[in-house]
Design a protein around this motif. Sequence first.
Motif, PDB file in Angstrom:
ATOM      1  N   ILE A 134     -54.820 -60.344 -22.869  1.00 29.48           N
ATOM      2  CA  ILE A 134     -55.923 -60.809 -22.015  1.00 29.48           C
ATOM      3  C   ILE A 134     -55.582 -60.570 -20.548  1.00 29.48           C
ATOM      4  N   ASN A 137     -55.761 -56.839 -19.771  1.00 35.16           N
ATOM      5  CA  ASN A 137     -57.159 -56.421 -19.689  1.00 35.16           C
ATOM      6  C   ASN A 137     -57.761 -56.821 -18.343  1.00 35.16           C
ATOM      7  N   GLY A 295     -61.175 -66.484 -19.537  1.00 27.37           N
ATOM      8  CA  GLY A 295     -61.788 -65.164 -19.666  1.00 27.37           C
ATOM      9  C   GLY A 295     -63.203 -65.238 -20.177  1.00 27.37           C
ATOM     10  N   GLN A 310     -64.769 -55.535 -22.457  1.00 22.57           N
ATOM     11  CA  GLN A 310     -64.803 -56.721 -23.291  1.00 22.57           C
ATOM     12  C   GLN A 310     -64.061 -56.500 -24.609  1.00 22.57           C
ATOM     13  N   TYR A 313     -60.558 -57.691 -24.357  1.00 19.16           N
ATOM     14  CA  TYR A 313     -60.528 -59.152 -24.292  1.00 19.16           C
ATOM     15  C   TYR A 313     -60.680 -59.764 -25.676  1.00 19.16           C
TER      16      TYR A 313
END
Length: 331
Positions: A134, A137, A295, A310, A313
Amino acid sequence: MDVGGFFVAILAALFNGSFGIFSKIKRVQDAEVPPPIFNFWTCIGIIISSLPFLFLHQVFTPLGLLSGVFFVISMACTIFAIQFLGLSSAAGLWCGTAVVVSFTFGVKALGDTIQQPSLAAPGLVLLIGGIAGIALNGEVVARRRQNEETLREEQEGDGEVEMGGGEDPLLSSENAKKKRTRTSLLGLATAVVAGIFGGLVLAPMDFAAEEAKGLAYIPSMGIGVLIAAPLLTLAFMALGQAPFQLYTKAAALPGILAGIIWNAGNVCSILATRNPNIGLSIAYPIMQAGLLFAGLWGILLYRELQNREQIGYWLSSIVLIAGVTMLASSK
């Protein structure tokens, strides 16, 4: 697995990942409130939301002061880590460090029993991997935006460049490289320190007298924040990291609300750590999964991630959730 205790730990992660959204609201952004000042108001919110527990539990322990100081130090280091590395990379580092520190301290120092180590070890690895994914990203997104901004500034400045001016390009490049290296090392150091102190915020509670543990511990911790937060803010001002003003109109209410939300997560963390079937070794690592919720708020409220971005994520979130589930099942 204790479903009730696990649910409370997840609530702690939700609150931990949600209090930061208040720093992004329009009035705060328009006023360009410096992070140390917003952090001061967050600490005020923690102090205010600790007061009701004082009426319910009129006990005091110096160890609570230590927890409050640990929290303030952790927050201070996060501010510098974000400044040096950016939010995504810094958050990934301090959350990962906090997971390892809290799990290790809970097992080695507090004697938390792990019934199924075969689930705990891979669960911990998956949890840290999900956090790192995460964070990575988010770093990709941050770099994209930075490149777009740099390109725009270069295009705007094309007509302003004078031939033969400025310093030697090779010397400039070498200085920039050294500066980036120094900045990265400082960012790494402050993020790790933030994770160490963040992972140990509630650790002193286990050494307090029995009547001062649990929710009775919160007022003592609030007093610790009350002592340390103004000193930290003054230090930031003295170091030139923040102006000598508190941005009361723009930052007071959002900052206080952020502190109340964080303390709600703290309450849930205390309840989870006091649960013998959860403990510090499980509850605090799960709390670091708040990065997942942070997030998610970024996607839903601020459209921070585009369609392709996305994917990273959500894949990282699946890994993180798998790690949390395995870790919780190991007790």
